[in-house]
Design an enzyme around this catalytic site. Structure first.
Site, PDB file in Angstrom:
ATOM      1  N   ASP A   1     -15.801   2.466  11.484  1.00  0.00           N
ATOM      2  CA  ASP A   1     -14.792   2.995  11.447  1.00  0.00           C
ATOM      3  C   ASP A   1     -14.949   4.351  12.152  1.00  0.00           C
ATOM      4  O   ASP A   1     -15.961   4.746  12.295  1.00  0.00           O
ATOM      5  CB  ASP A   1     -14.118   3.341  10.068  1.00  0.00           C
ATOM      6  CG  ASP A   1     -12.996   4.128   9.748  1.00  0.00           C
ATOM      7  OD1 ASP A   1     -12.017   3.641  10.555  1.00  0.00           O
ATOM      8  OD2 ASP A   1     -13.031   5.014   9.143  1.00  0.00           O
TER       9      ASP A   1
ATOM     10  N   ASP B   1     -12.157   7.456  12.264  1.00  0.00           N
ATOM     11  CA  ASP B   1     -11.482   8.644  11.613  1.00  0.00           C
ATOM     12  C   ASP B   1     -12.209   8.706  10.024  1.00  0.00           C
ATOM     13  O   ASP B   1     -12.293   7.530   9.242  1.00  0.00           O
ATOM     14  CB  ASP B   1     -10.254   8.336  11.337  1.00  0.00           C
ATOM     15  CG  ASP B   1      -9.619   9.506  10.258  1.00  0.00           C
ATOM     16  OD1 ASP B   1      -9.486  10.801  10.499  1.00  0.00           O
ATOM     17  OD2 ASP B   1      -8.832   9.009   9.412  1.00  0.00           O
TER      18      ASP B   1
HETATM   19  P1  B16 Z   1      -3.116   7.275  14.747  1.00  0.00           P
HETATM   20  P2  B16 Z   1      -9.347   4.811  11.184  1.00  0.00           P
HETATM   21  C1  B16 Z   1      -6.833   5.786  10.971  1.00  0.00           C
HETATM   22  O1  B16 Z   1      -7.983   5.618  11.748  1.00  0.00           O
HETATM   23  C2  B16 Z   1      -6.572   6.680  10.040  1.00  0.00           C
HETATM   24  O2  B16 Z   1      -7.573   6.809   9.100  1.00  0.00           O
HETATM   25  C3  B16 Z   1      -5.076   6.921   9.472  1.00  0.00           C
HETATM   26  O3  B16 Z   1      -5.202   7.934   8.736  1.00  0.00           O
HETATM   27  C4  B16 Z   1      -4.315   7.030  10.737  1.00  0.00           C
HETATM   28  O4  B16 Z   1      -2.895   6.863  10.058  1.00  0.00           O
HETATM   29  C5  B16 Z   1      -4.627   5.845  11.451  1.00  0.00           C
HETATM   30  O5  B16 Z   1      -5.977   5.652  11.955  1.00  0.00           O
HETATM   31  C6  B16 Z   1      -3.588   5.740  12.729  1.00  0.00           C
HETATM   32  O6  B16 Z   1      -3.704   6.677  13.496  1.00  0.00           O
HETATM   33  O7  B16 Z   1      -2.108   8.000  14.273  1.00  0.00           O
HETATM   34  O8  B16 Z   1      -3.766   8.066  15.446  1.00  0.00           O
HETATM   35  O9  B16 Z   1      -2.598   6.079  15.606  1.00  0.00           O
HETATM   36  O10 B16 Z   1      -9.880   5.338   9.954  1.00  0.00           O
HETATM   37  O11 B16 Z   1      -8.971   3.415  11.135  1.00  0.00           O
HETATM   38  O12 B16 Z   1     -10.239   5.006  12.302  1.00  0.00           O
HETATM   39 MG    MG Z   2     -11.411   5.964   8.326  1.00  0.00          MG
END
Ligand code: B16
Ligand code: MG
Length: 216
Positions: A9, A11
């Site tokens: 993952d 984030d």
């Molecule tokens: P974006 P991951 C996710 O990343 C985040 O944890 C989540 O908080 C966020 O809403 C989602 O990506 C979408 O992100 O707005 O940049 O498209 O943890 O799956 O890497």
């Molecule tokens: Mg994450």
């Protein structure tokens, strides 16, 4: 050893963009007069931008039209993307760096499985885009975590049986997604409370002793 690839993952695992997401959503919630604290933020980990907004709006005093939601999600993304200018190669989590180096030395494949549509921008800023064999992000999928799509697609693109891929996740939604895809999972942070996890540790670096153990 049974594990042929590790799917990370992004984030909250590779870097702390979770804090930048939190500050951007907090600015939106404050401007709308909606209560939003760090514990509310835990529910946003791994889920899509629009789903995150819907979770925040559960505490709003009124309903929002689809157009209003779209506008708020876009505004949040502008604040978030501005915040990304603060990250650089020094923002890579030290545990994740340790894990990536170990996997490179052992010739074990590496992938990214993220819900974020900003994945490529973030990997470029961190200077590690070229380190991954496969990258699946929010632009490649129709259904966000906890749906299995993201990890299923990553394992398929790696060309491996799903059960030979280990997913490293900080989100409960991410562990549910990995489980649904038939992958093994390694939980850190908030994800450790998810009963579906296979293994757990403090950070991504803790997969090194696990892989050593499984390799014996
Ligand atoms: P974006 P991951 C996710 O990343 C985040 O944890 C989540 O908080 C966020 O809403 C989602 O990506 C979408 O992100 O707005 O940049 O498209 O943890 O799956 O890497
Ligand atoms: Mg994450």
């Amino acid at each position: 050893m049974g594990i042929k690839a590790v799917i990370f993952d992004l984030d909250g695992v590779i870097c702390s963009t979770d804090e930048i997401h939190y500050r951007a959503w907090k600015a939106i919630a404050d401007a709308e007069g909606i209560p939003f604290e760090r514990e509310d933020n835990e529910r946003l980990r791994g889920v899509s931008r629009l789903r995150s907004l819907e979770i925040i709006l559960e505490k709003a005093g009124r309903t929002y039209s689809p157009e209003e939601k779209e506008a708020l999600a876009e505004k949040k993304n502008r604040i978030y993307v501005d915040g990304l200018s603060a990250i650089d190669p020094s923002s890579i989590d030290p545990g994740a760096r340790k894990a990536l180096d170990y996997l490179r030395e052992r010739g074990i494949k590496k992938a990214i499985g993220s819900s974020s549509k900003n994945t490529m921008r973030i990997l470029e800023r961190l200077g590690i885009r070229g380190e991954f064999d496969v990258i699946v992000d929010g632009n490649d999928i129709r259904r966000s975590k906890p749906d299995p799509e993201v990890f299923s697609l990553a394992a398929d693109r790696l060309g491996l049986p799903h059960g030979e891929c280990l997913v490293v996740e900080d989100a409960v939604a991410g562990i549910e997604s990995a489980h649904g895809a038939g992958c093994l999972s390694f939980a850190i942070k908030d994800a450790r409370k998810c009963p579906l996890k296979d293994y757990e540790g403090e950070d991504a670096g803790d997969i090194v002793p696990l892989l050593e153990r499984l390799g014996r």
